[in-house]
Design a protein around this motif. Structure first.
Motif, PDB file in Angstrom:
ATOM      1  N   SER A 116       0.846  -1.137  -0.047  1.00  0.00           N
ATOM      2  CA  SER A 116       0.158   0.053   0.082  1.00  0.00           C
ATOM      3  C   SER A 116       1.058   1.310  -0.063  1.00  0.00           C
ATOM      4  N   ALA A 117       1.906   1.440   0.896  1.00  0.00           N
ATOM      5  CA  ALA A 117       3.027   2.410   0.846  1.00  0.00           C
ATOM      6  C   ALA A 117       3.487   2.517  -0.584  1.00  0.00           C
ATOM      7  N   ALA A 118       4.022   1.511  -0.930  1.00  0.00           N
ATOM      8  CA  ALA A 118       4.583   1.600  -2.327  1.00  0.00           C
ATOM      9  C   ALA A 118       3.574   2.277  -3.604  1.00  0.00           C
ATOM     10  N   THR A 119       2.238   1.838  -3.475  1.00  0.00           N
ATOM     11  CA  THR A 119       1.369   2.479  -4.428  1.00  0.00           C
ATOM     12  C   THR A 119       1.161   3.985  -4.005  1.00  0.00           C
ATOM     13  N   TRP A 120       1.196   4.447  -2.899  1.00  0.00           N
ATOM     14  CA  TRP A 120       0.969   5.841  -2.234  1.00  0.00           C
ATOM     15  C   TRP A 120       2.382   6.559  -2.591  1.00  0.00           C
ATOM     16  N   GLU A 121       3.577   5.914  -2.897  1.00  0.00           N
ATOM     17  CA  GLU A 121       4.818   6.772  -3.230  1.00  0.00           C
ATOM     18  C   GLU A 121       4.726   7.747  -4.262  1.00  0.00           C
ATOM     19  N   GLU A 122       4.154   7.387  -5.189  1.00  0.00           N
ATOM     20  CA  GLU A 122       3.979   8.280  -6.406  1.00  0.00           C
ATOM     21  C   GLU A 122       3.036   9.418  -6.168  1.00  0.00           C
ATOM     22  N   ARG A 123       2.019   9.279  -5.419  1.00  0.00           N
ATOM     23  CA  ARG A 123       1.100  10.389  -5.043  1.00  0.00           C
ATOM     24  C   ARG A 123       1.982  11.320  -3.973  1.00  0.00           C
ATOM     25  N   PHE A 124       2.636  10.936  -3.189  1.00  0.00           N
ATOM     26  CA  PHE A 124       3.475  11.736  -2.287  1.00  0.00           C
ATOM     27  C   PHE A 124       4.619  12.435  -3.169  1.00  0.00           C
ATOM     28  N   SER A 125       5.144  11.909  -4.087  1.00  0.00           N
ATOM     29  CA  SER A 125       6.244  12.326  -4.808  1.00  0.00           C
ATOM     30  C   SER A 125       5.525  13.807  -5.624  1.00  0.00           C
ATOM     31  N   ALA A 126       4.341  13.151  -6.055  1.00  0.00           N
ATOM     32  CA  ALA A 126       3.524  14.423  -6.753  1.00  0.00           C
ATOM     33  C   ALA A 126       3.217  15.654  -5.979  1.00  0.00           C
ATOM     34  N   LEU A 127       2.966  15.430  -4.518  1.00  0.00           N
ATOM     35  CA  LEU A 127       2.624  16.251  -3.797  1.00  0.00           C
ATOM     36  C   LEU A 127       3.902  17.307  -3.220  1.00  0.00           C
TER      37      LEU A 127
END
Length: 164
Positions: A116-127
């Motif tokens: 789950s954290a790996a899938t959220w990594e891209e979203r965090f990078s975008a932020l």
């Protein structure tokens, strides 16, 4: 934004009318119409006001795009924060497991968390990337700093030399 695009569609739809009016004015000027000065003045007013209108539309469009980007960032940040808050109890828990089965469940739970954290990594990078508005502010600050630096390095003018 849809409303603003509707305004642009109306501007574009009236483009033929503007062109016809301008062509008529030019034809009258070419035939040396008795009111040539007034026609010339009105043609200039028409083209200036039309250019102003299009410039204002484009400025507003850019502003709306910036505002949309800020709202999207805010939405995405809120969703990310909610996910992080939902993970906090798991991360702060001190469960170690009392049996092999419990430890295996905890390992599977942790693996699911990692996925789950790996899938959220891209979203965090975008932020973490700067929004256009932030980039514009950084550019404005750099330009202001450059102006201050150049003003400080500028050789003294005659007025400042005479004052000494």
């Amino acid at each position: 934004m849809n409303n603003h695009q509707g305004i642009k569609a109306e501007i574009d739809a009236r483009n033929d009318s503007f062109t016809a009016c301008i062509e008529l004015g030019k034809a009258l000027l070419a035939r040396k119409h008795y009111a040539s000065e007034e026609i010339k003045e009105k043609l200039l007013q028409l083209t200036d006001k039309r250019k102003d209108m299009i410039d204002k539309w484009e400025d507003r469009w850019e502003w709306l795009r910036l505002v949309l980007e800020v709202h999207q960032f805010s939405r995405d940040a809120g969703v990310a924060e909610a996910w992080l808050l939902g993970q906090e109890p798991y991360l702060s828990g001190r469960e170690m497991g009392q049996s092999v089965d419990e430890v295996e469940k905890l390992i599977k739970r942790h693996e699911a968390f990692e996925k789950s954290a790996a899938t959220w990594e891209e979203r965090f990078s975008a932020l973490e990337r700067l929004t256009t508005m932030e980039l514009l502010e950084v550019r404005r600050s750099q330009e202001e700093e450059e102006r201050r630096r150049l003003a400080a390095e500028a050789p003294p003018t005659e007025a400042t030399t005479q004052q000494r």
